[in-house]
Design a protein around this motif. Sequence first.
Motif, PDB file in Angstrom:
ATOM      1  N   LEU A 202       0.819  -1.204   0.000  1.00  0.00           N
ATOM      2  CA  LEU A 202       0.000   0.000   0.000  1.00  0.00           C
ATOM      3  C   LEU A 202       0.857   1.259   0.000  1.00  0.00           C
ATOM      4  CD1 LEU A 202      -2.853   1.180   0.141  1.00  0.00           C
ATOM      5  CD2 LEU A 202      -2.719   1.020   2.643  1.00  0.00           C
ATOM      6  N   ALA A 203       2.006   1.207   0.663  1.00  0.00           N
ATOM      7  CA  ALA A 203       2.899   2.367   0.705  1.00  0.00           C
ATOM      8  C   ALA A 203       3.341   2.764  -0.706  1.00  0.00           C
ATOM      9  CB  ALA A 203       4.114   2.065   1.572  1.00  0.00           C
ATOM     10  N   LEU A 204       3.621   1.776  -1.552  1.00  0.00           N
ATOM     11  CA  LEU A 204       4.008   2.087  -2.926  1.00  0.00           C
ATOM     12  C   LEU A 204       2.812   2.564  -3.744  1.00  0.00           C
ATOM     13  CD1 LEU A 204       6.601  -0.680  -3.866  1.00  0.00           C
ATOM     14  CD2 LEU A 204       7.011   1.747  -3.501  1.00  0.00           C
ATOM     15  N   GLU A 205       1.648   1.973  -3.518  1.00  0.00           N
ATOM     16  CA  GLU A 205       0.456   2.430  -4.236  1.00  0.00           C
ATOM     17  C   GLU A 205       0.131   3.880  -3.875  1.00  0.00           C
ATOM     18  OE1 GLU A 205      -2.640  -0.308  -3.309  1.00  0.00           O
ATOM     19  OE2 GLU A 205      -1.843  -1.901  -4.577  1.00  0.00           O
ATOM     20  N   ASN A 206       0.334   4.229  -2.614  1.00  0.00           N
ATOM     21  CA  ASN A 206       0.097   5.617  -2.192  1.00  0.00           C
ATOM     22  C   ASN A 206       1.087   6.572  -2.844  1.00  0.00           C
ATOM     23  OD1 ASN A 206      -2.042   4.898  -0.547  1.00  0.00           O
ATOM     24  ND2 ASN A 206      -0.787   4.719   1.296  1.00  0.00           N
ATOM     25  N   LYS A 207       2.295   6.083  -3.102  1.00  0.00           N
ATOM     26  CA  LYS A 207       3.313   6.928  -3.721  1.00  0.00           C
ATOM     27  C   LYS A 207       3.063   7.129  -5.212  1.00  0.00           C
ATOM     28  CE  LYS A 207       8.288   7.276  -4.608  1.00  0.00           C
ATOM     29  NZ  LYS A 207       8.426   8.664  -4.117  1.00  0.00           N
ATOM     30  N   PHE A 208       2.731   6.034  -5.910  1.00  0.00           N
ATOM     31  CA  PHE A 208       2.628   6.086  -7.367  1.00  0.00           C
ATOM     32  C   PHE A 208       1.211   6.269  -7.889  1.00  0.00           C
ATOM     33  CE2 PHE A 208       6.635   3.503  -6.969  1.00  0.00           C
ATOM     34  CZ  PHE A 208       7.475   4.468  -7.492  1.00  0.00           C
ATOM     35  N   GLY A 209       0.228   6.003  -7.055  1.00  0.00           N
ATOM     36  CA  GLY A 209      -1.151   6.154  -7.504  1.00  0.00           C
ATOM     37  C   GLY A 209      -1.691   4.907  -8.170  1.00  0.00           C
ATOM     38  N   PRO A 210      -2.930   4.952  -8.633  1.00  0.00           N
ATOM     39  CA  PRO A 210      -3.557   3.771  -9.249  1.00  0.00           C
ATOM     40  C   PRO A 210      -2.890   3.396 -10.564  1.00  0.00           C
ATOM     41  CG  PRO A 210      -4.934   5.716  -9.537  1.00  0.00           C
ATOM     42  CD  PRO A 210      -3.823   6.126  -8.617  1.00  0.00           C
ATOM     43  N   GLY A 211      -2.992   2.114 -10.901  1.00  0.00           N
ATOM     44  CA  GLY A 211      -2.401   1.629 -12.144  1.00  0.00           C
ATOM     45  C   GLY A 211      -2.182   0.140 -12.069  1.00  0.00           C
ATOM     46  N   ARG A 212      -1.536  -0.405 -13.098  1.00  0.00           N
ATOM     47  CA  ARG A 212      -1.218  -1.829 -13.138  1.00  0.00           C
ATOM     48  C   ARG A 212       0.191  -2.041 -12.593  1.00  0.00           C
ATOM     49  NH1 ARG A 212      -2.260  -5.613 -17.957  1.00  0.00           N
ATOM     50  NH2 ARG A 212      -2.085  -7.026 -16.180  1.00  0.00           N
ATOM     51  N   TYR A 213       0.290  -2.879 -11.568  1.00  0.00           N
ATOM     52  CA  TYR A 213       1.560  -3.127 -10.881  1.00  0.00           C
ATOM     53  C   TYR A 213       2.023  -4.554 -11.153  1.00  0.00           C
ATOM     54  CZ  TYR A 213       1.116   1.133  -8.025  1.00  0.00           C
ATOM     55  OH  TYR A 213       1.026   2.439  -7.594  1.00  0.00           O
ATOM     56  N   LEU A 214       3.340  -4.704 -11.309  1.00  0.00           N
ATOM     57  CA  LEU A 214       3.964  -6.013 -11.454  1.00  0.00           C
ATOM     58  C   LEU A 214       5.011  -6.175 -10.366  1.00  0.00           C
ATOM     59  CD1 LEU A 214       4.428  -8.654 -13.173  1.00  0.00           C
ATOM     60  CD2 LEU A 214       6.271  -7.375 -14.301  1.00  0.00           C
ATOM     61  N   MET A 215       4.906  -7.241  -9.586  1.00  0.00           N
ATOM     62  CA  MET A 215       5.906  -7.570  -8.574  1.00  0.00           C
ATOM     63  C   MET A 215       6.825  -8.644  -9.113  1.00  0.00           C
ATOM     64  SD  MET A 215       6.871  -7.051  -5.340  1.00  0.00           S
ATOM     65  CE  MET A 215       8.606  -7.546  -5.220  1.00  0.00           C
ATOM     66  N   VAL A 216       8.140  -8.380  -9.099  1.00  0.00           N
ATOM     67  CA  VAL A 216       9.147  -9.327  -9.574  1.00  0.00           C
ATOM     68  C   VAL A 216       9.918  -9.847  -8.364  1.00  0.00           C
ATOM     69  CG1 VAL A 216      11.084  -9.724 -11.136  1.00  0.00           C
ATOM     70  CG2 VAL A 216       9.356  -7.983 -11.694  1.00  0.00           C
ATOM     71  N   GLY A 217       9.774 -11.138  -8.064  1.00  0.00           N
ATOM     72  CA  GLY A 217      10.427 -11.667  -6.877  1.00  0.00           C
ATOM     73  C   GLY A 217      10.788 -13.128  -7.016  1.00  0.00           C
ATOM     74  N   ASP A 218      11.464 -13.665  -5.982  1.00  0.00           N
ATOM     75  CA  ASP A 218      11.878 -15.066  -6.026  1.00  0.00           C
ATOM     76  C   ASP A 218      11.274 -15.895  -4.904  1.00  0.00           C
ATOM     77  OD1 ASP A 218      13.448 -13.891  -3.973  1.00  0.00           O
ATOM     78  OD2 ASP A 218      14.980 -15.446  -4.211  1.00  0.00           O
ATOM     79  N   SER A 219      10.370 -15.301  -4.112  1.00  0.00           N
ATOM     80  CA  SER A 219       9.738 -16.020  -3.016  1.00  0.00           C
ATOM     81  C   SER A 219       8.231 -16.116  -3.241  1.00  0.00           C
ATOM     82  CB  SER A 219      10.012 -15.331  -1.679  1.00  0.00           C
ATOM     83  OG  SER A 219       9.187 -15.858  -0.652  1.00  0.00           O
ATOM     84  N   MET A 220       7.710 -17.325  -3.308  1.00  0.00           N
ATOM     85  CA  MET A 220       6.267 -17.495  -3.434  1.00  0.00           C
ATOM     86  C   MET A 220       5.568 -16.996  -2.177  1.00  0.00           C
ATOM     87  SD  MET A 220       5.361 -18.885  -6.399  1.00  0.00           S
ATOM     88  CE  MET A 220       3.906 -19.912  -6.192  1.00  0.00           C
ATOM     89  N   GLU A 221       6.166 -17.244  -1.016  1.00  0.00           N
ATOM     90  CA  GLU A 221       5.545 -16.873   0.260  1.00  0.00           C
ATOM     91  C   GLU A 221       5.445 -15.366   0.429  1.00  0.00           C
ATOM     92  OE1 GLU A 221       6.206 -17.450   5.104  1.00  0.00           O
ATOM     93  OE2 GLU A 221       7.746 -18.109   3.696  1.00  0.00           O
TER      94      GLU A 221
END
Length: 275
Positions: A202-221
């Motif tokens: 939510l902290a990043l959504e508050n910074k950048f505003g609404p839109g389509r976000y992609l999370m790139v990571g290596d942990s399923m959990e």
Amino acid sequence: MTQQIEKIQAIAASYDVIVFDQWGVLHNGTTPYPGAVTAVSGLSGKIAVLSNSGKRATPNAERITGMGFPSDSFDSVMTSGEALWQDVHQRRINARALYPVERAHGDAADWAGGLDLTLVNDVREADGILMMGLPDGTQLSDWTSRLKNWRARDLPMYCSNPDRQSPRAGSIVVSPGALAHSYAALGGRTNFYGKPHRPVFLALENKFGPGRYLMVGDSMEHDIAGAQRAGWDSLLIEGGLYADRFDGLDGDAVLAEIAAEEHCDLPTYRMKELR
């Protein structure tokens, strides 16, 4: 079904904000992964880092830059350590005498700069535990008596790195989240900061505003499950935390197995390493 891709550029235009995990995606704690700097530098739009690092945002940004990523690569760096610091600073947390557990001596003192609190060396003087990092080579069994002691004193634990394991160069090490989960299993009051918990997304959504976000990571959990809870798409990097499990095997089968273990849906995409 998860779509396998070769390069992130193939999907980048579909997103307003692309968010990267650090360890296992951008670098192994020592050096960038081959192709990672070029892949990030080739992206346009809003780019961020969201890391389960116990340290604050600025030293993490400096670490990334020191590894060769251009200083203007990322529009934002958010860490779980930063989120905890902000909560203490804004007095959402009452504890003011914390017993620190850190990866290297001095990490906690650097983190606590600017805060109205005391770091104590004697747990008997503490009103909380700061679970910030663990020295490489740590075994959970080494901490059993201390966990029981903290539980007997009913000390709340503030875990600023909920990862249970982290990739290092050539190995996987135990991370603070494993100890924090063991404490919670004993009935200890445990407060987790970072992925997969909603506030850091939510902290990043508050910074950048609404839109389509992609999370790139290596942990399923943490990365993938957290993104799913936030309503983001996700891209799993196979060569980080799960490198040994994917090595030479059917990627779809391995992915389904890990998703079942972590009780989360499959990621939107997967790729071997960031390119």
